[in-house]
Design a protein around this motif. Structure first.
Motif, PDB file in Angstrom:
ATOM      1  N   SER A   1      31.960  45.123  26.095  1.00  0.00           N
ATOM      2  CA  SER A   1      32.487  45.572  24.810  1.00  0.00           C
ATOM      3  C   SER A   1      32.715  47.076  24.827  1.00  0.00           C
ATOM      4  CB  SER A   1      31.526  45.202  23.681  1.00  0.00           C
ATOM      5  OG  SER A   1      30.289  45.855  23.857  1.00  0.00           O
ATOM      6  N   PHE A   2      33.721  47.501  24.073  1.00  0.00           N
ATOM      7  CA  PHE A   2      34.032  48.916  23.891  1.00  0.00           C
ATOM      8  C   PHE A   2      33.586  49.352  22.510  1.00  0.00           C
ATOM      9  CE2 PHE A   2      36.940  47.997  27.326  1.00  0.00           C
ATOM     10  CZ  PHE A   2      36.940  49.175  28.053  1.00  0.00           C
TER      11      PHE A   2
ATOM     12  N   ARG B   1      38.628  38.953  44.284  1.00  0.00           N
ATOM     13  CA  ARG B   1      39.872  39.152  43.539  1.00  0.00           C
ATOM     14  C   ARG B   1      39.579  39.965  42.285  1.00  0.00           C
ATOM     15  NH1 ARG B   1      40.338  35.649  39.151  1.00  0.00           N
ATOM     16  NH2 ARG B   1      38.787  34.001  39.131  1.00  0.00           N
ATOM     17  N   TRP B   2      40.665  40.444  41.653  1.00  0.00           N
ATOM     18  CA  TRP B   2      40.559  41.184  40.405  1.00  0.00           C
ATOM     19  C   TRP B   2      40.480  40.196  39.245  1.00  0.00           C
ATOM     20  CZ3 TRP B   2      39.896  46.367  40.060  1.00  0.00           C
ATOM     21  CH2 TRP B   2      40.084  47.089  41.236  1.00  0.00           C
ATOM     22  N   ILE B   3      39.506  40.391  38.376  1.00  0.00           N
ATOM     23  CA  ILE B   3      39.267  39.505  37.241  1.00  0.00           C
ATOM     24  C   ILE B   3      39.575  40.276  35.956  1.00  0.00           C
ATOM     25  CG2 ILE B   3      37.533  38.151  36.018  1.00  0.00           C
ATOM     26  CD1 ILE B   3      35.997  38.140  38.769  1.00  0.00           C
ATOM     27  N   PRO B   4      40.498  39.779  35.120  1.00  0.00           N
ATOM     28  CA  PRO B   4      40.759  40.458  33.841  1.00  0.00           C
ATOM     29  C   PRO B   4      39.504  40.425  32.968  1.00  0.00           C
ATOM     30  CG  PRO B   4      42.452  38.824  34.315  1.00  0.00           C
ATOM     31  CD  PRO B   4      41.353  38.611  35.310  1.00  0.00           C
ATOM     32  N   SER B   5      39.218  41.539  32.326  1.00  0.00           N
ATOM     33  CA  SER B   5      38.071  41.604  31.425  1.00  0.00           C
ATOM     34  C   SER B   5      38.340  40.766  30.184  1.00  0.00           C
ATOM     35  CB  SER B   5      37.812  43.053  31.015  1.00  0.00           C
ATOM     36  OG  SER B   5      36.774  43.126  30.076  1.00  0.00           O
ATOM     37  N   ARG B   6      37.284  40.286  29.591  1.00  0.00           N
ATOM     38  CA  ARG B   6      37.415  39.493  28.355  1.00  0.00           C
ATOM     39  C   ARG B   6      37.764  40.363  27.160  1.00  0.00           C
ATOM     40  NH1 ARG B   6      32.047  36.859  30.275  1.00  0.00           N
ATOM     41  NH2 ARG B   6      31.320  38.870  29.586  1.00  0.00           N
ATOM     42  N   THR B   7      37.631  41.649  27.301  1.00  0.00           N
ATOM     43  CA  THR B   7      37.917  42.546  26.189  1.00  0.00           C
ATOM     44  C   THR B   7      38.793  43.694  26.659  1.00  0.00           C
ATOM     45  OG1 THR B   7      36.893  43.797  24.393  1.00  0.00           O
ATOM     46  CG2 THR B   7      35.864  43.977  26.529  1.00  0.00           C
ATOM     47  N   LYS B   8      39.514  44.288  25.717  1.00  0.00           N
ATOM     48  CA  LYS B   8      40.377  45.430  26.004  1.00  0.00           C
ATOM     49  C   LYS B   8      39.784  46.680  25.371  1.00  0.00           C
ATOM     50  CE  LYS B   8      44.564  42.660  25.985  1.00  0.00           C
ATOM     51  NZ  LYS B   8      45.900  42.510  25.426  1.00  0.00           N
TER      52      LYS B   8
END
Length: 151
Positions: free
Chosen positions: A126-127, A78-85
């Motif tokens: 992280s970005f 499944r698709w997992i939302p990232s912890r960061t944007k």
């Protein structure tokens, strides 16, 4: 994008209809396969495969531009939302990988086209800001040659 020997088509838009669908095409079997959907409908997103995972980055739904990142892990299914944007919302951005880092370039944030570049480290989730392009761009393509970007 290519992943596990198949070509993936992720999200999209047709007229006013936005999609969360994901399909893959197997060239050997000449067959389309429906995959688990994204967590939200969106088009003009950037996609990249890295380390046995697929990343769906940014995009929008015709009303809003997104900064979210989703990751598809075949083992989880499944698709997992990232912890960061991302640091910026990006619709119609480009993406490429150099040495294990994912770089997201340009796009549209809902008000202006962007010249900014963000680096995403999938090990740290992280970005970080990177050196900007000299020109604002959206709907661009990005390739890597000799560890340098070509757009």
């Amino acid at each position: 994008m290519k992943f596990n020997g198949e070509v993936y088509v992720i999200g999209g838009v047709h007229e006013d209809l936005w999609f969360d669908t994901v399909e893959s095409y197997n060239l050997v079997r000449n067959q389309w396969v429906t995959r688990p959907p994204l967590n939200r409908k969106r088009g003009s997103l950037a996609g990249i495969s890295l380390n046995e995972k697929i990343y769906a980055i940014g995009g929008g739904d015709g009303v809003e531009c997104f900064s979210e990142v989703e990751m598809f892990d075949l083992d989880v299914g499944r698709w997992i939302p990232s912890r960061t944007k991302m640091l910026d919302k990006r619709f119609a951005a480009a993406v490429a990988e150099i040495n294990g880092m994912v770089y997201v370039v340009g796009g549209y944030d809902g008000k202006d086209y962007l010249k900014s570049v963000e680096g995403f480290d999938p090990r740290e989730y992280s970005f970080s800001r990177r050196e900007s392009m000299s020109t604002r761009r959206g709907c661009l393509s990005l390739a890597v040659l000799n560890e340098k970007f070509i757009s």
